[in-house]
Structure formats: structure tokens, C-alpha cells
Design a protein around this motif. Structure first.
Motif, mmCIF file in Angstrom:
data_model
loop_
_atom_site.group_PDB
_atom_site.id
_atom_site.type_symbol
_atom_site.label_atom_id
_atom_site.label_comp_id
_atom_site.label_asym_id
_atom_site.label_seq_id
_atom_site.Cartn_x
_atom_site.Cartn_y
_atom_site.Cartn_z
ATOM 1 N N ALA A 38 37.563 -21.106 -31.016
ATOM 2 C CA ALA A 38 36.977 -21.177 -29.677
ATOM 3 C C ALA A 38 35.459 -21.190 -29.740
ATOM 4 N N THR A 39 34.890 -20.395 -30.616
ATOM 5 C CA THR A 39 33.431 -20.351 -30.744
ATOM 6 C C THR A 39 32.892 -21.659 -31.290
ATOM 7 N N SER A 40 33.558 -22.221 -32.297
ATOM 8 C CA SER A 40 33.053 -23.457 -32.891
ATOM 9 C C SER A 40 33.156 -24.620 -31.925
ATOM 10 N N ILE A 41 34.207 -24.673 -31.103
ATOM 11 C CA ILE A 41 34.328 -25.745 -30.111
ATOM 12 C C ILE A 41 33.215 -25.634 -29.085
ATOM 13 N N LEU A 42 32.944 -24.434 -28.628
ATOM 14 C CA LEU A 42 31.892 -24.222 -27.647
ATOM 15 C C LEU A 42 30.531 -24.577 -28.225
ATOM 16 N N CYS A 43 30.262 -24.174 -29.462
ATOM 17 C CA CYS A 43 28.982 -24.482 -30.097
ATOM 18 C C CYS A 43 28.803 -25.980 -30.273
ATOM 19 N N ASN A 44 29.860 -26.678 -30.682
ATOM 20 C CA ASN A 44 29.772 -28.124 -30.862
ATOM 21 C C ASN A 44 29.519 -28.827 -29.542
ATOM 22 N N ALA A 45 30.135 -28.347 -28.461
ATOM 23 C CA ALA A 45 29.934 -28.977 -27.162
ATOM 24 C C ALA A 45 28.487 -28.825 -26.714
ATOM 25 N N VAL A 46 27.908 -27.674 -26.947
ATOM 26 C CA VAL A 46 26.523 -27.439 -26.544
ATOM 27 C C VAL A 46 25.567 -28.169 -27.477
ATOM 28 N N ARG A 47 25.855 -28.201 -28.754
ATOM 29 C CA ARG A 47 24.961 -28.809 -29.732
ATOM 30 C C ARG A 47 24.842 -30.311 -29.515
ATOM 31 N N HIS A 48 25.944 -30.989 -29.211
ATOM 32 C CA HIS A 48 25.931 -32.437 -29.092
ATOM 33 C C HIS A 48 25.582 -32.905 -27.681
ATOM 34 N N MET A 49 25.334 -32.000 -26.781
ATOM 35 C CA MET A 49 24.974 -32.372 -25.426
ATOM 36 C C MET A 49 23.499 -32.735 -25.393
ATOM 37 N N SER A 50 23.176 -33.905 -24.903
ATOM 38 C CA SER A 50 21.772 -34.288 -24.805
ATOM 39 C C SER A 50 21.479 -34.703 -23.374
ATOM 40 N N TYR A 51 20.223 -34.715 -23.048
ATOM 41 C CA TYR A 51 19.833 -35.013 -21.686
ATOM 42 C C TYR A 51 19.591 -36.500 -21.519
ATOM 43 N N LYS A 52 19.884 -37.007 -20.339
ATOM 44 C CA LYS A 52 19.659 -38.408 -20.042
ATOM 45 C C LYS A 52 18.217 -38.583 -19.595
ATOM 46 N N LEU A 53 17.613 -39.655 -20.046
ATOM 47 C CA LEU A 53 16.258 -39.967 -19.628
ATOM 48 C C LEU A 53 16.322 -40.933 -18.461
ATOM 49 N N LYS A 54 15.451 -40.746 -17.501
ATOM 50 C CA LYS A 54 15.448 -41.613 -16.328
ATOM 51 C C LYS A 54 14.525 -42.803 -16.549
ATOM 52 N N THR A 55 14.992 -43.970 -16.134
ATOM 53 C CA THR A 55 14.173 -45.174 -16.161
ATOM 54 C C THR A 55 13.339 -45.203 -14.895
ATOM 55 N N ASN A 56 12.073 -45.530 -15.029
ATOM 56 C CA ASN A 56 11.186 -45.599 -13.882
ATOM 57 C C ASN A 56 11.577 -46.792 -13.013
ATOM 58 N N SER A 57 11.855 -46.553 -11.731
ATOM 59 C CA SER A 57 12.357 -47.599 -10.841
ATOM 60 C C SER A 57 11.349 -48.718 -10.616
ATOM 61 N N ALA A 58 10.083 -48.365 -10.461
ATOM 62 C CA ALA A 58 9.060 -49.385 -10.229
ATOM 63 C C ALA A 58 8.917 -50.287 -11.448
ATOM 64 N N THR A 59 9.026 -49.716 -12.628
ATOM 65 C CA THR A 59 8.880 -50.487 -13.862
ATOM 66 C C THR A 59 10.041 -51.453 -14.054
ATOM 67 N N LYS A 60 11.259 -50.993 -13.782
ATOM 68 C CA LYS A 60 12.407 -51.873 -14.008
ATOM 69 C C LYS A 60 12.438 -53.032 -13.015
ATOM 70 N N LYS A 61 11.744 -52.899 -11.870
ATOM 71 C CA LYS A 61 11.664 -53.998 -10.905
ATOM 72 C C LYS A 61 10.611 -55.030 -11.297
ATOM 73 N N ARG A 62 9.634 -54.629 -12.094
ATOM 74 C CA ARG A 62 8.502 -55.499 -12.415
ATOM 75 C C ARG A 62 8.526 -56.082 -13.830
ATOM 76 N N PHE A 63 9.242 -55.450 -14.735
ATOM 77 C CA PHE A 63 9.238 -55.882 -16.130
ATOM 78 C C PHE A 63 10.652 -56.135 -16.625
#
Length: 114
Positions: A38-63
Motif C-alpha cells: 500500500a505504501t509503495s503504490i501510494l508513493c509511486n502515484a505521488v512520485r509520477h504525478m506531474s503538473y500540466k503547463l498552460k499554453t498562453n492563449s494569446a500566443t497560440k492565436k498568433r504563432f
């Protein structure tokens, strides 16, 4: 696990705690080299979780990102109030342009998945 903790606490309060704790051995399942499932499953879930980066909306409309890594954009000045403009100037405004290397470095941060 709970019984091991209880027995360790009970022995810690005994007057002969140094000899009593030396005789108590830890169970193999609780050793630090082999964590519980149970501990190793929980640690693996937290370890491999990464945050999503947001694309700038104005930039994606222009480039637009090209496969070569360059960024393409369109020049300004062709939308309205064009009656007094030279034909050559208007035609040049319709041609696409590319970002400079310094701009591209900044655009990569604004568009992380491009």
C-alpha cells in the motif's frame, strides 16, 4: 504492525529498556528496504504525478510552431485602412514571417507543448 508498535512502547517504559529493546527484533515486512504494498503504490502515484503547463492563449492565436522548431507568424497592417497604402507594402504585409531565435526561446516557454 500495530502489535509490534505496542510491544515496543511497552518495553520502552520498562526499567530494563536497553536490554529489552535489544532483544526485540523487527518483523521482515516492516524493514525499510521492503516497504508495504500500500505504501509503495501510494508513493509511486505521488512520485509520477506531474503538473500540466498552460499554453498562453494569446500566443497560440498568433504563432504556429513548425516541425523545424521555428515559429511562424503573420505580419500586421493588412486588416483595414489600406486605401492610401502602396501595393507593394500591402503585399509584403500578407507574407508570413518567422520569429527570431531570441523570440523563439521565449515562445517555447509560452507554448510548452508546441
Amino acid at each position: 504492525m500495530a502489535s509490534f508498535i505496542r510491544s515496543t512502547i511497552a518495553l520502552a517504559w520498562s526499567p530494563l529498556k536497553s536490554t529489552a529493546l535489544a532483544s526485540v527484533s523487527r518483523p521482515a515486512a516492516v524493514s525499510p528496504s521492503a516497504p508495504s504494498t500500500a505504501t509503495s503504490i501510494l508513493c509511486n502515484a505521488v512520485r509520477h504525478m506531474s503538473y500540466k503547463l498552460k499554453t498562453n492563449s494569446a500566443t497560440k492565436k498568433r504563432f504556429v510552431a513548425l516541425p523545424s522548431g521555428k515559429f511562424k507568424h503573420w505580419r500586421s497592417g493588412k486588416r483595414h485602412i489600406n486605401t492610401g497604402m502602396d501595393r507593394g507594402r500591402l503585399n509584403k504585409a500578407g507574407i508570413a514571417s518567422y520569429a527570431t531565435p531570441r523570440q523563439s526561446k521565449h515562445l517555447r516557454r509560452l507554448m510548452p507543448y508546441a
